[in-house]
Enzyme design. Sequence first.
Site, PDB file in Angstrom:
ATOM      1  N   LYS A  53       0.843  -1.203   0.000  1.00 50.78           N
ATOM      2  CA  LYS A  53       0.000   0.000   0.000  1.00 50.78           C
ATOM      3  C   LYS A  53       0.879   1.253   0.000  1.00 50.78           C
ATOM      4  CE  LYS A  53      -3.928  -2.463   1.872  1.00 50.78           C
ATOM      5  NZ  LYS A  53      -4.733  -2.939   2.999  1.00 50.78           N
ATOM      6  N   GLN A  97      -5.212  -1.885   8.958  1.00 55.21           N
ATOM      7  CA  GLN A  97      -5.143  -3.226   8.355  1.00 55.21           C
ATOM      8  C   GLN A  97      -5.822  -4.248   9.274  1.00 55.21           C
ATOM      9  OE1 GLN A  97      -3.870  -3.769   5.276  1.00 55.21           O
ATOM     10  NE2 GLN A  97      -4.414  -5.925   5.417  1.00 55.21           N
ATOM     11  N   ASP A 120     -11.545   2.330   2.993  1.00 52.49           N
ATOM     12  CA  ASP A 120     -11.908   0.906   2.864  1.00 52.49           C
ATOM     13  C   ASP A 120     -13.410   0.747   2.598  1.00 52.49           C
ATOM     14  OD1 ASP A 120      -9.776  -0.962   3.215  1.00 52.49           O
ATOM     15  OD2 ASP A 120      -9.627  -0.423   5.333  1.00 52.49           O
TER      16      ASP A 120
HETATM   17  N1  GUN Z   1      -7.419  -7.139   5.437  1.00 54.04           N
HETATM   18  C1  GUN Z   1      -7.681  -7.882   4.338  1.00 54.04           C
HETATM   19  N2  GUN Z   1      -8.204  -7.119   3.363  1.00 54.04           N
HETATM   20  C2  GUN Z   1      -8.289  -5.867   3.856  1.00 54.04           C
HETATM   21  C3  GUN Z   1      -8.724  -4.633   3.313  1.00 54.04           C
HETATM   22  O1  GUN Z   1      -9.197  -4.534   2.183  1.00 54.04           O
HETATM   23  N3  GUN Z   1      -8.628  -3.556   4.150  1.00 54.04           N
HETATM   24  C4  GUN Z   1      -8.144  -3.635   5.412  1.00 54.04           C
HETATM   25  N4  GUN Z   1      -8.111  -2.537   6.142  1.00 54.04           N
HETATM   26  N5  GUN Z   1      -7.724  -4.763   5.939  1.00 54.04           N
HETATM   27  C5  GUN Z   1      -7.782  -5.870   5.154  1.00 54.04           C
END
Ligand code: GUN
Length: 283
Positions: A53, A97, A120
Site C-alpha cells: 500500500k 489493516q 476501505d
Molecule cells: N485485510 C484484508 N483485506 C483488507 C482490506 O481490504 N482492508 C483492510 N483494512 N484490511 C484488510
Amino acid sequence: MSAVRMDGKALSAKVRGSILAETAALKQRGITPGLAVILVGDDPASQIYVRNKEKACAECGFYSEKYALPAETTQQELLDLIAQLNESPQIAGILCQMPVPAHISEQAVIAAIDPRKDVDAFHPVNVGRIMVGDFDFVPCTPAGVMALLDEYGIDPKGKSCVVVGRSNIVGKPMAMLLLHRHGTVTICHSRTQDLAEVCRRADILVAAVGRQGFITPDMVKDGAVVIDVGINRGADGKVHGDVDPAVMDKAAFMTPVPGGAGPMTITMLMKNTLKAAKVQHGL
Ligand code: GUN
C-alpha cells in the site's frame, strides 16, 4: 479452449498512471492526497499488504504515513491515534489493516474512522450508502472486480451472477455492486445446499471463499466468466486462488492468481484516497 486471462497487473498499471496524472493536477492546486496506514501486531501477510500500500502511494504521487504499532497496543491507544488522524489536514484517507489483535474490537476501530476518510468503505455509514447506491467510496476488492469486468467488456446486466462467500469485505459488497449493474445475484456460502448446481448456473462466478482450489471444473458452466478473489498460501509456499486452475479450460474469461483480482484491490484503494482528497476539498 483456454479462457482469456484477465490481466489485473496490466489494468492496475494503467489505472495508477491515470491516478498519477490526476494527482499532478491536484498538486498544482496545492492538494496532495494523503493516506495513513495503521498496522497493529506483526502478522507477516499484513506486513506485506501494508508495504504494498505504501509503494502504491508513492507510485500515485501521494503523501503517506505508516503506523506500525506493537501487538500489545490497547484499543484506547488505537482509537486515540485514529481520532488524531481524523483531524489531520494532510490525511485524506485512513486505513487500519485487518485483522487486529483479538483484544481490540474490529467494529470499534471501523466506527472510529471518520466516514469521509474511510477509504476501505467499512464504516456502517459507507456500507449503508453502498446499499442505497449513493456512495463516494467503493469497497476495494469488489471495485477491482468491477473494473476488470468493464475492461474486458463484460456487462453484468441481466446475467446470472453467483458470489461464493458472504464476508463484509468482499462477498456482501460484491453482490451489491453487481446488483447495481443489474445482475441477477445469488450469494452462496458454507451452508448453501447443492452449491455446485448453483455455481453451474452462473454466467459470472465470483469466488471469495478463502480455500485453495475450492471451485472445480464441474461447478462451472462452459463459457462462464470466473473471477478468483482468493489469496491462499499453499503448502508449496506459493499463493493460490479459490479456483482450480483446470477451470481455465472451461471458462471464457478468468482471472489468474496471482496477477488478476489481487493487484486491482490496492489500486482501488488509491482511487478511493484520491476521491477522499477531492471531496474534502469540495471538488
Ligand atoms: N485485510 C484484508 N483485506 C483488507 C482490506 O481490504 N482492508 C483492510 N483494512 N484490511 C484488510
